[in-house]
Design a protein around this motif. Structure first.
Motif, PDB file in Angstrom:
ATOM      1  N   SER A  87       0.995  -1.184   0.040  1.00 36.28           N
ATOM      2  CA  SER A  87      -0.244   0.062   0.185  1.00 36.28           C
ATOM      3  C   SER A  87       1.134   0.869   0.333  1.00 36.28           C
ATOM      4  N   ASP A  88      -0.044   2.119  -0.799  1.00 36.47           N
ATOM      5  CA  ASP A  88       1.321   3.579  -0.762  1.00 36.47           C
ATOM      6  C   ASP A  88       0.164   4.373   0.341  1.00 36.47           C
ATOM      7  N   GLU A  89      -0.514   4.008   1.420  1.00 35.80           N
ATOM      8  CA  GLU A  89      -1.120   4.510   2.284  1.00 35.80           C
ATOM      9  C   GLU A  89      -0.457   4.102   3.880  1.00 35.80           C
ATOM     10  N   LEU A  90       0.906   3.630   3.403  1.00 38.56           N
ATOM     11  CA  LEU A  90       1.638   3.729   4.680  1.00 38.56           C
ATOM     12  C   LEU A  90       2.623   4.809   4.873  1.00 38.56           C
ATOM     13  N   ASP A  91       2.161   5.495   6.562  1.00 39.61           N
ATOM     14  CA  ASP A  91       2.859   6.136   7.421  1.00 39.61           C
ATOM     15  C   ASP A  91       4.230   5.635   6.739  1.00 39.61           C
ATOM     16  N   ILE A  92       5.305   6.455   7.025  1.00 37.86           N
ATOM     17  CA  ILE A  92       6.781   5.920   6.895  1.00 37.86           C
ATOM     18  C   ILE A  92       7.782   6.568   7.848  1.00 37.86           C
ATOM     19  N   GLU A  93       8.788   5.493   8.363  1.00 39.36           N
ATOM     20  CA  GLU A  93       9.594   5.396   9.370  1.00 39.36           C
ATOM     21  C   GLU A  93      11.084   4.985   9.033  1.00 39.36           C
TER      22      GLU A  93
END
Length: 154
Positions: A87-93
């Motif tokens: 998914s491109d909707e995942l938040d990034i860490e």
């Protein structure tokens, strides 16, 4: 920032710069060494089970001073990770080596990518007995007519 937003910003920039919270930049010869999916299933201190899912990438630098990561190459790396992330909707860490591995949220100021500090927190304050913080307006405390030295109001 999520993966979709990162891709959009990478398509807009000519160079990829990461800025640390203290205002310094990562060396221009940094690498993105991995992009992955982090699944975290845990129980908080109040006994509540929680799940988090994030996209994660690791920044690293070494002595190969001629290396430069172009935005198109970074986009290619992210495209290769689509099968893993799902998914491109995942938040990034973001992870970056400092005294220990630092974990950051990701922001963008229109030119540079910003590594935003992450902080720990109690997720079950009501169960743990952590008192709620109350914001006090200092001007409300300053009443010169009622406050005398030794009077206990200041």
């Amino acid at each position: 920032m999520n993966v979709k937003q990162l891709k959009r910003h990478l398509a807009e920039v000519c160079v990829v710069n990461f800025k640390l919270p203290d205002g310094t930049y990562l060396p221009k010869h940094f690498h993105v060494t991995e992009v992955g999916l982090i699944d975290k299933h845990f129980v908080d201190c109040g006994g509540v089970q929680r799940k988090e899912q994030k996209a994660n990438f690791q920044l690293w630098e070494d002595g190969d001073y001629d290396h430069r990561l172009a935005p198109q190459k970074f986009l290619h790396i992210l495209d290769l990770s689509n099968k893993i992330l799902g998914s491109d909707e995942l938040d990034i860490e973001v992870e970056y080596q400092q005294n220990t591995i630092g974990k950051f949220d990701l922001g963008f100021d229109g030119h540079d990518f910003l590594l935003i500090p992450k902080y720990t927190a109690c997720l079950a304050k009501e169960s743990c007995g952590v008192p709620q913080k109350t914001n006090v307006v200092m001007s409300n405390l300053l009443s010169t007519s009622n406050c005398q030295p030794g009077g206990g109001c200041c």
